[in-house]
Scaffold this motif. Structure first.
Motif, PDB file in Angstrom:
ATOM      1  N   THR A 232       5.355  78.268 -66.004  1.00 20.34           N
ATOM      2  CA  THR A 232       4.414  78.827 -65.029  1.00 20.34           C
ATOM      3  C   THR A 232       2.983  78.823 -65.542  1.00 20.34           C
ATOM      4  N   LEU A 233       2.766  78.326 -66.755  1.00 24.87           N
ATOM      5  CA  LEU A 233       1.416  78.297 -67.311  1.00 24.87           C
ATOM      6  C   LEU A 233       0.674  77.060 -66.817  1.00 24.87           C
ATOM      7  N   SER A 234      -0.512  76.908 -67.285  1.00 20.96           N
ATOM      8  CA  SER A 234      -1.351  75.781 -66.861  1.00 20.96           C
ATOM      9  C   SER A 234      -0.693  74.457 -67.252  1.00 20.96           C
ATOM     10  N   PRO A 235      -1.143  73.352 -66.634  1.00 22.77           N
ATOM     11  CA  PRO A 235      -0.547  72.046 -66.962  1.00 22.77           C
ATOM     12  C   PRO A 235      -0.675  71.688 -68.440  1.00 22.77           C
ATOM     13  N   THR A 236      -1.675  72.224 -69.114  1.00 18.76           N
ATOM     14  CA  THR A 236      -1.815  71.917 -70.542  1.00 18.76           C
ATOM     15  C   THR A 236      -0.870  72.766 -71.381  1.00 18.76           C
ATOM     16  N   ARG A 237      -0.149  73.680 -70.726  1.00 18.03           N
ATOM     17  CA  ARG A 237       0.839  74.535 -71.371  1.00 18.03           C
ATOM     18  C   ARG A 237       0.211  75.389 -72.478  1.00 18.03           C
ATOM     19  N   VAL A 238      -1.020  75.806 -72.261  1.00 19.15           N
ATOM     20  CA  VAL A 238      -1.702  76.683 -73.207  1.00 19.15           C
ATOM     21  C   VAL A 238      -1.862  78.043 -72.545  1.00 19.15           C
ATOM     22  N   PRO A 239      -1.180  79.045 -73.027  1.00 26.90           N
ATOM     23  CA  PRO A 239      -1.294  80.362 -72.400  1.00 26.90           C
ATOM     24  C   PRO A 239      -2.630  81.027 -72.718  1.00 26.90           C
ATOM     25  N   SER A 240      -3.115  81.814 -71.787  1.00 27.19           N
ATOM     26  CA  SER A 240      -4.296  82.622 -72.021  1.00 27.19           C
ATOM     27  C   SER A 240      -3.807  83.981 -72.509  1.00 27.19           C
ATOM     28  N   LEU A 241      -3.848  84.187 -73.807  1.00 27.51           N
ATOM     29  CA  LEU A 241      -3.206  85.353 -74.391  1.00 27.51           C
ATOM     30  C   LEU A 241      -4.166  86.415 -74.891  1.00 27.51           C
ATOM     31  N   GLY A 242      -5.440  86.248 -74.660  1.00 26.12           N
ATOM     32  CA  GLY A 242      -6.373  87.259 -75.129  1.00 26.12           C
ATOM     33  C   GLY A 242      -6.980  86.847 -76.454  1.00 26.12           C
ATOM     34  N   ASN A 243      -7.458  87.815 -77.199  1.00 27.26           N
ATOM     35  CA  ASN A 243      -8.089  87.531 -78.478  1.00 27.26           C
ATOM     36  C   ASN A 243      -7.704  88.633 -79.460  1.00 27.26           C
ATOM     37  N   THR A 244      -8.335  88.617 -80.618  1.00 28.76           N
ATOM     38  CA  THR A 244      -7.953  89.584 -81.635  1.00 28.76           C
ATOM     39  C   THR A 244      -8.463  90.984 -81.333  1.00 28.76           C
ATOM     40  N   ASN A 245      -9.207  91.158 -80.249  1.00 31.45           N
ATOM     41  CA  ASN A 245      -9.751  92.479 -79.940  1.00 31.45           C
ATOM     42  C   ASN A 245      -8.976  93.227 -78.876  1.00 31.45           C
ATOM     43  N   ALA A 246      -8.125  92.558 -78.125  1.00 37.44           N
ATOM     44  CA  ALA A 246      -7.435  93.253 -77.032  1.00 37.44           C
ATOM     45  C   ALA A 246      -6.200  92.479 -76.603  1.00 37.44           C
ATOM     46  N   LEU A 247      -5.294  93.193 -75.963  1.00 41.68           N
ATOM     47  CA  LEU A 247      -4.128  92.595 -75.308  1.00 41.68           C
ATOM     48  C   LEU A 247      -4.292  92.888 -73.817  1.00 41.68           C
ATOM     49  N   PRO A 248      -4.867  91.953 -73.055  1.00 41.73           N
ATOM     50  CA  PRO A 248      -5.287  92.271 -71.687  1.00 41.73           C
ATOM     51  C   PRO A 248      -4.150  92.480 -70.699  1.00 41.73           C
ATOM     52  N   ASP A 249      -2.961  91.986 -70.958  1.00 39.65           N
ATOM     53  CA  ASP A 249      -1.896  92.038 -69.953  1.00 39.65           C
ATOM     54  C   ASP A 249      -0.947  93.216 -70.116  1.00 39.65           C
ATOM     55  N   LEU A 250      -1.287  94.200 -70.955  1.00 36.32           N
ATOM     56  CA  LEU A 250      -0.371  95.328 -71.145  1.00 36.32           C
ATOM     57  C   LEU A 250      -0.140  96.122 -69.865  1.00 36.32           C
ATOM     58  N   GLU A 251      -1.126  96.126 -68.956  1.00 43.48           N
ATOM     59  CA  GLU A 251      -0.910  96.876 -67.708  1.00 43.48           C
ATOM     60  C   GLU A 251       0.159  96.222 -66.836  1.00 43.48           C
ATOM     61  N   HIS A 252       0.478  94.954 -67.080  1.00 42.57           N
ATOM     62  CA  HIS A 252       1.537  94.268 -66.329  1.00 42.57           C
ATOM     63  C   HIS A 252       2.915  94.455 -66.968  1.00 42.57           C
TER      64      HIS A 252
END
Length: 182
Positions: free
Chosen positions: A126-146
């Protein structure tokens, strides 16, 4: 000729026999009650140990499949504070490999403490065609609310991570020098 008359129990003998029987019944009832209380306590303890084994197994599996890379957040919550949250990578075939964002936290620590595990899984498909997930950075985990949270165990009085650095010194937070892993 003597006539034989059967002798019956006197009222005093009957009262003594009933009293002794009542005392034996009370003693037996208390013994059975203590045995059943001990049985219930042992069973509850065994259930708690079984639940603890399950939680430790889940923690072990998550930590072993943890993804630690310079460009991925690790041990941070969505605001960037220290937390027990990290990405994991599940092994599998090309079509079903998953990244999961996992968080362990203690809910309601003062009223009714409960260890909670939240999980937000992402399929490669379900990720982009390049199969590279957008996982955030070393400062935050943006998808925890999901993340979908599930209580693992009630009655936990404390939960914290402790890390041991290369020199064997315990630390409260995760520190890793990617430039010099030694």
């Amino acid at each position: 000729m003597t006539i034989f008359r059967p002798k019956g129990f006197t009222l005093v003998e009957l009262l003594v026999a009933i009293s002794v029987l009542a005392i034996l019944v009370v003693i037996m009832t208390r013994i059975i009650g203590m045995v059943s209380d001990t049985w219930r306590a042992g069973r509850a303890r065994a259930d708690k140990f079984s639940q603890a084994r399950m939680v430790f197994g889940m923690l072990d599996r998550d930590v072993q499949s943890m993804v630690l890379r310079r460009d991925l957040a690790a041990f941070r919550d969505k605001s960037g504070s220290n937390a027990c949250a990290f990405y994991t990578q599940r092994p599998g075939g090309e079509g079903d490999r998953r990244f999961s964002l996992v968080e362990y936290r203690l809910d309601n620590p003062t009223t009714r403490p409960s260890l909670v595990r939240a999980d937000y899984g992402m399929d490669y498909a379900t990720l982009s065609p390049t199969r590279v997930p957008s996982l955030g950075n070393t400062n935050a985990l943006p998808d925890l609310e999901h993340a979908e949270a599930r209580s693992l165990s009630d009655g936990i009085v404390g939960f914290a991570w402790q890390f041991v650095d290369g020199s064997g010194i315990p630390r409260d937070n995760f520190q890793f020098d990617h430039a010099d892993p030694s």
